[in-house]
Design a protein around this motif. Sequence first.
Motif, short mmCIF file in Angstrom:
data_model
loop_
_atom_site.label_atom_id
_atom_site.label_comp_id
_atom_site.label_asym_id
_atom_site.label_seq_id
_atom_site.Cartn_x
_atom_site.Cartn_y
_atom_site.Cartn_z
N UNK A 248 0.86 -1.18 0.00
CA UNK A 248 0.00 0.00 0.00
C UNK A 248 0.89 1.23 0.00
N UNK A 249 0.63 2.15 -0.92
CA UNK A 249 1.34 3.42 -0.96
C UNK A 249 0.38 4.49 -0.48
N UNK B 82 4.89 8.84 3.75
CA UNK B 82 5.92 9.89 3.81
C UNK B 82 6.04 10.53 5.19
N UNK B 83 4.93 10.83 5.82
CA UNK B 83 4.93 11.65 7.03
C UNK B 83 5.40 10.85 8.24
N UNK B 84 6.45 11.29 8.91
CA UNK B 84 6.99 10.52 10.03
C UNK B 84 5.99 10.34 11.17
N UNK B 85 5.23 11.40 11.49
CA UNK B 85 4.28 11.28 12.60
C UNK B 85 3.15 10.30 12.27
N UNK C 250 6.79 6.71 -4.83
CA UNK C 250 7.21 6.87 -6.23
C UNK C 250 8.73 6.86 -6.35
N UNK C 251 9.43 6.47 -5.28
CA UNK C 251 10.90 6.38 -5.28
C UNK C 251 11.30 5.00 -5.80
N UNK C 252 11.90 4.97 -6.98
CA UNK C 252 12.24 3.70 -7.62
C UNK C 252 13.17 2.85 -6.74
N UNK D 19 1.97 3.79 -9.49
CA UNK D 19 1.39 2.59 -10.11
C UNK D 19 2.15 2.21 -11.38
N UNK D 20 2.43 3.21 -12.23
CA UNK D 20 3.17 2.92 -13.47
C UNK D 20 4.57 2.39 -13.17
N UNK D 21 5.21 2.97 -12.16
CA UNK D 21 6.55 2.54 -11.79
C UNK D 21 6.52 1.12 -11.23
N UNK D 22 5.53 0.83 -10.40
CA UNK D 22 5.41 -0.52 -9.83
C UNK D 22 5.20 -1.56 -10.92
#
Length: 454
Positions: free
Chosen positions: A236-237, A262-265, A285-287, A315-318
């Motif tokens: 899950x992203x 992304x968010x640390x909290x 989205x980080x390859x 999604x495209x990258x995955x």
Amino acid sequence: MKIVIIGAGEVGFHIASRLALESKDVVVVDCSAEALQRLTDSVDVQTVVGSGSSPSILDSAGIREAEIMLAVTDSDEVNLVACLVADTLAPATKKLARLRGADFEHYHESFKTNAPHIDTVINPDIEVVRTIERLMNVPGAVDVGDFADGRIKFVGIHLEAGSRLDGVRLADLGNVLHEDRPLIAAVVRDEQLIVPTGRNHLRAGDLIYFICEEKNLVSQLAIFDKQVTPVKRVLIVGGGRIGYRLARRLEEKSLACKLIEKRPERCDLLAERLDRTVVLRGDGSDQSLLIEENIPDMDLVVTLTGDEETNILASLLAKRLGAAKTITQIDKFSYFPLMSTIGIEQVVSPRLSAINSILQHIRRGKVLSAISIKGEAGEVMEALALPTSDIVSKPLKKISFPKGAMVAGIIRGETIIIPDGDSVVEPDDRIIIFATRTAVRGVEKMLAVKLEYV
């Protein structure tokens, strides 16, 4: 029918547009004059500038004469207060509210009996997770809808090049398949929705919608060269409300799940609340991150961030990195026609889920559920056939349905009938009706005039 809609955002805009095209008396209330102007530039509706939680504004909108009020702003609090005020001014008006906050989830039933009285509470986040689950169970499908408590499936799939059905005329399906042929309810070709007849041919690239019993789903998909493979590993992203709900649901199913946020909290909160889900801080989205997390081993990647462009890119990258399947959250309806062009097949939308939920509650007649297909091009409804209806006790081929409408299923007790022209609907049957957008008004009129007033 007069309907007051509070909120001119995406949900309010599209509900108002659809109802206006069906010649309903629609009034839209919003604080933004610009949003209302966008609406009146497109469709013929009345508008009132102001807050839907204001008694004077609701009076100006004609709430006392309205049959239905839809509170669909982006603020749960405004929606709740609008229902409270409407309940005071017009207690007979049916009230529907969109509430997304998890804090309200355990109070949905109490809202139906206590103040503010709300006839129907719609949580699009819950509906999106249900949609994702249905798509997970039918990985080869673009759309999946459930009727008759899940016993009947309404499935949309793309016909691939090289399929044995490419170029086949529908009337000849029986000769080609030599087995029970699926009931094809609709075909989408070049963004046009077609209600097919026996003379129509199937073409590679068509989006085909068919009806079948749940027990026959695997064999019916095989006809279209689609295989149902179990999903065991999910990435899950996005760890927002929907991502969290989906992770919780996957944990209940004992599926292996990873979640990138992304968010640390937010990561800290998710790690605290989830039991078996692996929570990763990073950009979906980080390859390099996807490669590090062995993306080719994933059966499914679901992108659920609040940014549509990030969802599309992830999604495209995955897929490029080897993920078996992807499901992408999209909210802008204008993006929908582009998705298949760029290689994204399975799409979910909280706003579309909200619209589907709303439709079943505002249709006249004994409509039990409704699903939009191809954005706004058509609708599938499950309705109850009452004894005085003209639809009962005669073969379907002798019934004058509106052009673009057809009966796609009949449920009689525990028996499910995939109908043909000689099938007969009996009183108290549940019927599944497919209708194009232009035919919905005629179908609704048939259900209201013949079915509702008994």
